[in-house]
Design a protein around this motif. Structure first.
Motif: not given
Lengths: 297, 260
Positions: B18-19, B23, B15-16
């Motif tokens: 697209w997080i 941000v 996931h990282l």
């Protein structure tokens, strides 16, 4: 050339000699159990063999070369280390796809390997929801992906339930005895591998203490008998007269060496004592292993 | 090449990424909003921010996009350190025992990741800047007024900062340590050495100074002089140098360590 060849391997972590002059080989078509209590140096040996840890001395070869020099490592060696080496947010199939991509293997191997270990129905589930046993299976799927001829498994039975252990035994036998692979499997629980392995290497405190075929190490010839009766005062001397070496035990039973079980039975019949227990004590392998485990724990 | 693809797969199967993208874009939307909102602001008759219909406004606004670099640097550091955090490095090194290749593949993937983030950021800025300029009746600059230089510079800086982060991650291995190092470096050290005139000799050689030189359009915002900066090609080389030095250093030191 042996599939796995470890020679005078040594590795220290600071003052601790984790592996101290270990040598053994594993041949194609056989399963070797690498046994020892926790902290004996099993994992360090396997990690040296896989090029993850640099040995201080000695050599560890797979198919005649050090692991880092293998042209296609995943096609030569399938390794399963701890069951924790997964990103929890990644799905099982994606974990294997990454391996396929990096190793240049066809992508369908990912699904095939999951099928082989019985995880096909959770292929798209994230690893964070997997039990220990499922992680072990996923690790095994990763090891199978390149169709290797050599398998190196570190405590693969950890976290497996009894049916999982049963499955693993069958699977390892299939790999070694039907597909001709060389299998090296470590364990700290003798019973887990006793029924599976052809050869046994026992290590404690970094040093080899015993190695041989399972048949050699489980020969029962000199295993003592444990004899309990309602009248040990009569039976003990009688057994000695029959040629046995008798040693009274704390719990009132007698340990008898040098007599076969049927001879003991004859003496019991002749003396007319009531017998309550007559068993063969642990085999050599079990005794050696237990002594080592008790010593170090 | 297959290793680069594997690295991209690693990033895009968790996931990282697209997080981080969300941000970055949220953070930059905020700063873009401020630039557009305060455009034309005057204090005691002196212009603080250039007005929306001026070429200066467009240059200043586009230049803001480079502040996404801190987040791509953190993403880069995470790409490397995640492997150690979850011990996936074991299977990575079992698959590719020649460890320097893994670092090289991560840097290769970092180039692409930096480009993707850079393009996403520039699209966001276009969506803000173009209407702001047109609505205020200004002439939209596309190929003149130093704009291509700024856009190219931002892309290059974001790519190079991603590599910078990967290099730091390879060197430190510990995720928290790597992220804190990147943050302290970029939020504390670099602003200091780039702001204090006596230290600007050093500042020009920091990643921030080097990145500024890439986008330097000659507009001076505030009291800070920009003459101390290196030429653009020098800046690019400096940033590339950081990634290369960290990567090589990591390959020669920390990555040789035992994986236990």
């Amino acid at each position: 050339m042996s599939a796995i060849e470890i020679s005078q391997l040594a590795k220290s972590f600071g003052p601790v000699k984790a592996v101290d002059g270990v040598s053994f080989t594993v041949e194609a078509g056989t399963i070797t159990g690498y046994l020892g209590p926790n902290g004996a140096g099993k994992t360090t040996t396997l990690r040296c063999l896989l090029g993850l840890v640099t040995a201080d001395a000695g050599t560890a070869l797979v198919n005649g070369v050090p692991y880092p020099q293998l042209k296609q490592p995943l096609a030569a060696v399938g390794a399963v280390l701890e069951a924790t080496n997964f990103h929890p947010g990644r799905t099982a199939i994606n974990h294997l796809r990454i391996l396929c991509t990096a190793a240049g293997l066809p992508q369908q191997r990912a699904a095939e390997a999951l099928e082989q270990v019985g995880l096909a129905d959770v292929a798209s589930k994230r690893v964070s929801g997997f039990s220990m046993g499922m992680r072990q299976r996923l690790g095994l799927a990763g090891a199978l992906i390149g169709h290797p001829e050599v398998f190196i498994l570190d405590e693969p039975a950890n976290g497996l339930d009894p049916s999982g252990i049963q499955w693993l035994r069958g699977f390892l036998k299939h790999l070694a005895h039907e597909r001709g692979a060389a299998v090296l499997v470590s364990s700290h629980v003798l019973a887990e591998v006793e029924q599976t392995v052809d050869n046994v290497v026992i290590i404690a405190k970094g040093r080899l203490v015993r190695q041989g075929t399972l048949a050699e190490l489980t020969r029962n010839g000199d295993a003592p008998l444990r004899v309990r009766s309602l009248d040990p005062q009569t039976l003990g001397p009688a057994l000695e007269r029959a040629g046995g070496a008798v040693e009274p035990l704390d719990d009132g039973a007698l340990r008898v060496r040098g007599l076969a079980a049927e001879r003991v039975g004859e003496v019991v019949l002749a003396e007319q004592v009531v017998l309550t227990e007559l068993v063969q004590e642990r085999t050599d392998l079990q005794r050696v292993f237990l002594e080592l485990t008790e010593e170090t724990s | 090449m297959k290793l680069v693809r594997a690295e991209l797969l690693k990033l895009f199967t968790t996931h990282l990424w697209w997080i981080m993208l969300v941000v970055v874009l949220s953070y930059l939307t905020l700063s873009l909003g401020l630039v557009i909102g305060f455009a034309g602001l005057e204090q005691n008759g002196v212009s603080v921010f250039p007005a929306r219909d001026t070429p200066e406004f467009q240059r200043v606004a586009w230049e803001q996009s480079i502040s996404g670099s801190i987040l791509v640097a953190i993403l880069g550091a995470t790409m490397m350190t995640t492997e150690f955090r979850y011990q996936t490095i074991t299977s990575t090194f079992l698959t590719t025992p020649r460890r320097a290749r893994v670092v090289a593949a991560k840097l290769g993937a970092g180039v692409l990741v930096g480009l993707i983030f850079g393009l996403a950021i520039l699209v966001l800025f276009a969506v803000g800047i173009v209407p702001a300029v047109l609505l205020s009746g200004g002439d939209l600059l596309i190929t003149e007024g130093g704009i291509p230089r700024i856009l190219g510079g931002v892309l290059a800086a974001l790519v190079l900062y991603t590599l910078f982060g990967i290099g730091i991650g390879a060197l430190l291995r510990n995720q928290i340590a790597a992220i804190v190092t990147v943050a302290v470096w970029m939020f504390v050290l670099e602003p200091i050495v780039n702001a204090i005139p006596q230290l600007q000799v050093v500042g020009a050689w920091t990643p921030a100074g080097a990145a500024r030189s890439l986008t330097n359009s000659g507009v001076d915002v505030g009291q800070m002089g920009l003459d101390y900066l290196l030429p653009a090609w020098g800046g690019a080389l400096v940033l590339l140098g950081y990634a290369a030095v960290f990567g090589l250093l990591a390959s020669a030191t920390t990555l040789r360590r035992d994986i236990t």
